[in-house]
Enzyme design. Sequence first.
Site, PDB file in Angstrom:
ATOM      1  N   GLY A 149     -47.457 -33.071  36.829  1.00  0.00           N
ATOM      2  CA  GLY A 149     -46.195 -33.423  36.186  1.00  0.00           C
ATOM      3  C   GLY A 149     -45.784 -34.830  36.561  1.00  0.00           C
ATOM      4  N   LYS A 150     -45.176 -35.502  35.607  1.00  0.00           N
ATOM      5  CA  LYS A 150     -44.626 -36.836  35.897  1.00  0.00           C
ATOM      6  C   LYS A 150     -43.148 -36.616  36.204  1.00  0.00           C
ATOM      7  CE  LYS A 150     -45.162 -41.469  34.075  1.00  0.00           C
ATOM      8  NZ  LYS A 150     -45.464 -42.146  35.331  1.00  0.00           N
ATOM      9  N   ILE A 151     -42.894 -36.296  37.469  1.00  0.00           N
ATOM     10  CA  ILE A 151     -41.601 -35.791  37.910  1.00  0.00           C
ATOM     11  C   ILE A 151     -40.943 -36.836  38.813  1.00  0.00           C
ATOM     12  CG2 ILE A 151     -40.550 -33.945  39.305  1.00  0.00           C
ATOM     13  CD1 ILE A 151     -42.966 -32.187  38.240  1.00  0.00           C
ATOM     14  N   SER A 199     -44.677 -31.665  31.561  1.00  0.00           N
ATOM     15  CA  SER A 199     -44.037 -31.889  32.866  1.00  0.00           C
ATOM     16  C   SER A 199     -42.802 -31.003  32.995  1.00  0.00           C
ATOM     17  CB  SER A 199     -43.622 -33.358  33.020  1.00  0.00           C
ATOM     18  OG  SER A 199     -44.752 -34.193  33.049  1.00  0.00           O
TER      19      SER A 199
END
Length: 310
Positions: A158-160, A64
């Site tokens: 992505g874990k944004i 990410s």
Amino acid sequence: MVQPTKYIWMDGELISWDQAQVHVLNYTMHYGLGAFEGIRSYEVGTNEGAIFRLSDHSERLVESMTICNLKMPYTADEIDKAVMQTFRANGLSEGYARPLAFVGSGAMGLFAYNNPIHLCVAVWSWGAYLGEEGMNRGVRCCVSSFTRLGGAGVLAKGKIPGHYVNAILAKEEAVRNGYDEALMVNHEGYVVEGTGENLFLVRDGEILTPPLQADILGGVTRDSIIHFAHDMGIPVRACLFGRDSLYLADEIFLTGTAAEVTPVREVDGRVIGRGAPGPVTRKMQECFQSVVRAENDKYSNWLTRYQVEG
Ligand code: PMP
């Protein structure tokens, strides 16, 4: 409410829960750039915990950051150790871990790639994300009026943090209208995800789930379910489907680290199947529990075991 634990890991050391603070000009707080993870550990013996697919989560955290062109100051191995250390220091043999890589204060313009990057890891006890009743009887969902962010404008793998504004709006709308969870369509109108869960449906003995290309997060739990389905000889296919397919499904379930395997009993007021968790969903729930509780040798390499003081 999260019950505070004793320590939070911050930039390489354990500090007290109350000390883990940031400045109001913290860049991530203003703009949402950064990366985070959710990881669970399960009690597998007396004073013994096991973290489920720890390295997969640490690697996704690093990925990410790569997607954001941010330099992660720790390797995936070091993140593994930090997560385990935080569970142990807090004496938690079962719980949830939240690593967050964030950009600190410094420049406040949008270009702030010289600001310091921090990593923290907090852990706490967390029961069934969508409630015990939902886990046992199934949850009630709506298809959200908010479209899941995607297409060229969003880096969905992505874990944004900033991406979650959209999911939070969908969740708020769902809860305000009396539902447990929102299901989201992508910009093409296919139903692709829950607000923090991957989506599966069962029809005529086959399991369907939206493909990784469809603006979804590549869930660690999703991947685990696909492995279990192969083991059980249940056909599983990644494909796109619309909301009408949901209404006609025999079974629907959601998967995620927080949500684990949660059955869906209703969508937009339509009862799904018999309105109770179906046989495939139950099998997946049972298999998932046996794996995370270290009762299934086949997947023991997915567990990182650790001791806590009694
Ligand atoms: N989709 C989204 C948008 C999520 O936030 C999550 C939770 N991380 C998932 C799917 C499920 O992913 P995982 O199984 O890796 O927790």
